[in-house]
Design a protein around this motif. Structure first.
Motif, PDB file in Angstrom:
ATOM      1  N   LYS A 146       0.833  -1.217   0.000  1.00  0.00           N
ATOM      2  CA  LYS A 146       0.000   0.000   0.000  1.00  0.00           C
ATOM      3  C   LYS A 146       0.862   1.259   0.000  1.00  0.00           C
ATOM      4  N   LYS A 147       2.042   1.168   0.635  1.00  0.00           N
ATOM      5  CA  LYS A 147       2.972   2.306   0.645  1.00  0.00           C
ATOM      6  C   LYS A 147       3.401   2.649  -0.780  1.00  0.00           C
ATOM      7  N   LEU A 148       3.642   1.603  -1.586  1.00  0.00           N
ATOM      8  CA  LEU A 148       4.027   1.816  -2.989  1.00  0.00           C
ATOM      9  C   LEU A 148       2.866   2.414  -3.773  1.00  0.00           C
ATOM     10  N   GLU A 149       1.652   1.975  -3.434  1.00  0.00           N
ATOM     11  CA  GLU A 149       0.457   2.471  -4.133  1.00  0.00           C
ATOM     12  C   GLU A 149       0.220   3.951  -3.863  1.00  0.00           C
ATOM     13  N   LYS A 150       0.584   4.387  -2.662  1.00  0.00           N
ATOM     14  CA  LYS A 150       0.376   5.799  -2.305  1.00  0.00           C
ATOM     15  C   LYS A 150       1.518   6.692  -2.790  1.00  0.00           C
ATOM     16  N   GLY A 151       2.656   6.084  -3.085  1.00  0.00           N
ATOM     17  CA  GLY A 151       3.860   6.861  -3.402  1.00  0.00           C
ATOM     18  C   GLY A 151       4.799   6.785  -2.217  1.00  0.00           C
ATOM     19  N   ILE A 152       6.075   6.555  -2.492  1.00  0.00           N
ATOM     20  CA  ILE A 152       7.047   6.339  -1.409  1.00  0.00           C
ATOM     21  C   ILE A 152       8.249   7.262  -1.598  1.00  0.00           C
ATOM     22  N   TRP A 153       8.804   7.710  -0.491  1.00  0.00           N
ATOM     23  CA  TRP A 153       9.948   8.626  -0.577  1.00  0.00           C
ATOM     24  C   TRP A 153      11.226   7.873  -0.916  1.00  0.00           C
ATOM     25  N   LEU A 154      11.905   8.347  -1.969  1.00  0.00           N
ATOM     26  CA  LEU A 154      13.228   7.846  -2.340  1.00  0.00           C
ATOM     27  C   LEU A 154      14.204   9.009  -2.179  1.00  0.00           C
ATOM     28  N   ASP A 156      15.559  10.783  -4.295  1.00  0.00           N
ATOM     29  CA  ASP A 156      15.326  11.858  -5.271  1.00  0.00           C
ATOM     30  C   ASP A 156      13.860  12.318  -5.259  1.00  0.00           C
ATOM     31  N   GLY A 157      13.179  12.129  -4.118  1.00  0.00           N
ATOM     32  CA  GLY A 157      11.810  12.622  -3.987  1.00  0.00           C
ATOM     33  C   GLY A 157      10.786  11.504  -3.915  1.00  0.00           C
ATOM     34  N   LYS A 158       9.539  11.920  -3.727  1.00  0.00           N
ATOM     35  CA  LYS A 158       8.453  10.947  -3.593  1.00  0.00           C
ATOM     36  C   LYS A 158       7.995  10.455  -4.962  1.00  0.00           C
ATOM     37  N   THR A 159       7.730   9.156  -5.064  1.00  0.00           N
ATOM     38  CA  THR A 159       7.244   8.593  -6.322  1.00  0.00           C
ATOM     39  C   THR A 159       5.756   8.890  -6.474  1.00  0.00           C
ATOM     40  N   ALA A 160       5.294   8.870  -7.706  1.00  0.00           N
ATOM     41  CA  ALA A 160       3.858   9.006  -7.963  1.00  0.00           C
ATOM     42  C   ALA A 160       3.173   7.706  -7.531  1.00  0.00           C
ATOM     43  N   PRO A 161       1.863   7.748  -7.246  1.00  0.00           N
ATOM     44  CA  PRO A 161       1.151   6.522  -6.880  1.00  0.00           C
ATOM     45  C   PRO A 161       1.329   5.429  -7.938  1.00  0.00           C
ATOM     46  N   ALA A 162       1.508   4.199  -7.484  1.00  0.00           N
ATOM     47  CA  ALA A 162       1.692   3.051  -8.387  1.00  0.00           C
ATOM     48  C   ALA A 162       0.525   2.082  -8.218  1.00  0.00           C
TER      49      ALA A 162
END
Length: 245
Positions: A146-154, A156-162
């Motif tokens: 669910k963390k990946l689905e919401k977007g996760i901080w890397l 180089d910034g937060k990812t878009a929802p997956a």
């Protein structure tokens, strides 16, 4: 007549943005004269040179490759490793990959000599969906996915929802097969996303790019895109760009 940067991009010399920089830096000549105006338009009969080298006006070509693992997504490699253009010995045009897949990642990769088209597809705003299937160490809990689905901080910034789907889990070997859909193209993004939730990627394959799949192809095989497919990809990217602008 066409804008000068568009002609340079289509020739596969550089992306349109890079072509604009080359023009502003005075590295482009039209009919022997240095041109620094970005609004300059040229005809097919005009002689265009970049860094003193005349550009060849190639017809645009578009290919879909099933990239095997252990191949560099580049046109050359200083260490002598196999590169994606090695799979196109018969193609005379100067093709290059649109984006990249890591050395150890297999799957669908597009190649072209059309810089403008490549730029359009690679722009994050244009949200072309990319579907990957990953084999990971351990079996992720639903909360982690669910963390990946919401977007996760890397870093180089937060990812878009997956979009994430658990396809199978092997409790004995403690591995899982997961499908993940993203539309960004950051360096090693899928691997880093799974690392961020504590699950190392063992194997990764890109199964789909937009509506395109590798149906009928084996690793190392390629086919030319149809004019309709090129038109569909361009339309999908432009529609998405307009929605997000």
């Amino acid at each position: 007549m066409e804008r000068l940067q568009k002609v340079i991009a289509r020739a596969g010399i550089a992306s349109r943005r890079k072509a604009e920089e080359l023009i502003k830096e005075g590295k482009v000549r039209v009919n022997g004269k240095v041109v620094t105006e970005l609004g300059t338009k040229v005809t097919p009969s005009d002689k265009v040179e970049v860094n003193g080298i005349p550009i060849e006006k190639e017809e645009p070509v578009y290919f879909l490759l099933y990239k095997p693992r252990g191949v560099i997504s580049s046109v050359s490699d200083d260490k002598g490793r196999k590169v994606v253009t090695d799979f196109f010995p018969e193609v005379k045009e100067r093709i290059f990959p649109i984006g990249r897949l890591d050395y150890d990642t297999s799957g669908l990769l597009l190649l072209t000599n059309d810089g403008e088209f490549a730029n359009l597809l690679m722009h994050p705003r244009n949200e072309i969906e990319k579907v990957y299937v990953a084999k990971v160490k351990g079996i992720p809990l639903r909360e982690k996915l669910k963390k990946l689905e919401k977007g996760i901080w890397l870093d180089d910034g937060k990812t878009a929802p997956a979009k994430v789907k658990l396809l199978s889990a092997d409790k004995k070997k403690q591995t899982a097969i997961i499908e993940i859909t993203i539309h960004e193209g950051r360096n090693r993004q899928v691997r880093r996303m799974f690392e961020a939730i504590g699950h190392e990627v063992i194997k990764l394959k890109r199964e789909r790019y937009g509506f395109l799949t590798m149906n009928g192809l084996k690793a190392g095989e390629a086919r030319e895109l149809t004019p309709h497919e090129v038109k569909q990809l361009r339309a999908a990217a432009l529609n998405s760009s307009q929605k997000n602008s």
